[in-house]
Write an enzyme that holds these catalytic residues in place. Structure first.
Site, mmCIF file in Angstrom:
data_model
loop_
_atom_site.group_PDB
_atom_site.id
_atom_site.type_symbol
_atom_site.label_atom_id
_atom_site.label_comp_id
_atom_site.label_asym_id
_atom_site.label_seq_id
_atom_site.Cartn_x
_atom_site.Cartn_y
_atom_site.Cartn_z
ATOM 1 N N PRO A 183 7.916 7.864 107.876
ATOM 2 C CA PRO A 183 8.198 8.449 106.690
ATOM 3 C C PRO A 183 7.950 7.443 105.832
ATOM 4 O O PRO A 183 8.195 7.436 104.377
ATOM 5 C CB PRO A 183 9.230 9.122 107.580
ATOM 6 C CG PRO A 183 9.819 8.864 108.014
ATOM 7 C CD PRO A 183 8.988 7.425 109.326
ATOM 8 N N CYS A 184 8.562 6.263 105.143
ATOM 9 C CA CYS A 184 9.106 5.192 104.822
ATOM 10 C C CYS A 184 9.036 4.050 105.229
ATOM 11 O O CYS A 184 9.727 3.529 106.322
ATOM 12 C CB CYS A 184 10.338 5.508 103.544
ATOM 13 S SG CYS A 184 11.982 5.504 104.649
ATOM 14 N N LEU A 185 9.414 3.125 104.424
ATOM 15 C CA LEU A 185 9.332 1.703 104.701
ATOM 16 C C LEU A 185 10.623 1.999 105.654
ATOM 17 O O LEU A 185 11.882 2.315 105.077
ATOM 18 C CB LEU A 185 9.674 1.109 103.448
ATOM 19 C CG LEU A 185 9.614 -0.225 103.431
ATOM 20 C CD1 LEU A 185 7.872 -0.600 103.963
ATOM 21 C CD2 LEU A 185 9.087 -1.433 101.775
ATOM 22 N N PRO A 186 10.450 0.762 106.462
ATOM 23 C CA PRO A 186 11.602 0.431 107.134
ATOM 24 C C PRO A 186 12.727 -0.637 107.441
ATOM 25 O O PRO A 186 12.537 -1.358 107.777
ATOM 26 C CB PRO A 186 10.948 0.712 108.540
ATOM 27 C CG PRO A 186 9.576 0.141 108.404
ATOM 28 C CD PRO A 186 9.351 0.918 107.320
#
Length: 126
Positions: free
Chosen positions: A96-99
């Site tokens: 979903p987004c940069l980890p």
């Protein structure tokens, strides 16, 4: 549209609720764009599984009255991935987004660290 999360020390200092500050920045900018286009809502990709996890960004979504159609439809992450794969969407297995969870809490988030994490994720994916 460019967001400026790193300009906010509440985000950049990397506290456990950093996602709240990131989403606040994002939703602030998205609502400007929505209004410019005559749209009444901003939506996100939250799903039913998110209700059971620690998701500080959901607090920002609630404060901004962001709609979550996948969650409202009762879909889980697994169901969304299966439907997305079935529809041949290229994002079916994307995170979903940069980890940034790879950066320990309390460690300053910098542009260089974000770039390093993104490169490492790409390397692992390839």
């Amino acid at each position: 549209m460019q967001t400026n999360e790193l300009d906010n020390l509440n985000f950049a200092s990397n506290p456990p609720d950093r996602c709240y500050y990131c989403k606040t920045e994002l939703f602030t900018k998205l609502f400007v764009v929505a209004k410019e286009h005559g749209l009444n809502y901003v939506i996100d990709g939250s799903n039913c599984d998110d209700e059971r996890d620690f998701r500080p960004g959901m607090r920002a979504a609630a404060e901004f009255h962001v709609r979550s159609p996948l969650r409202e439809a009762g879909l889980t992450k697994e169901e969304i991935r299966a439907l997305s794969k079935e529809m041949n969407l290229p994002t079916w297995d994307k995170p979903p987004c940069l980890p940034l969870h790879q950066v320990p809490y309390g460690t300053l988030i910098t542009r260089e660290k974000i770039t390093r994490v993104a490169r490492a994720e790409k390397f692992l994916a390839d």
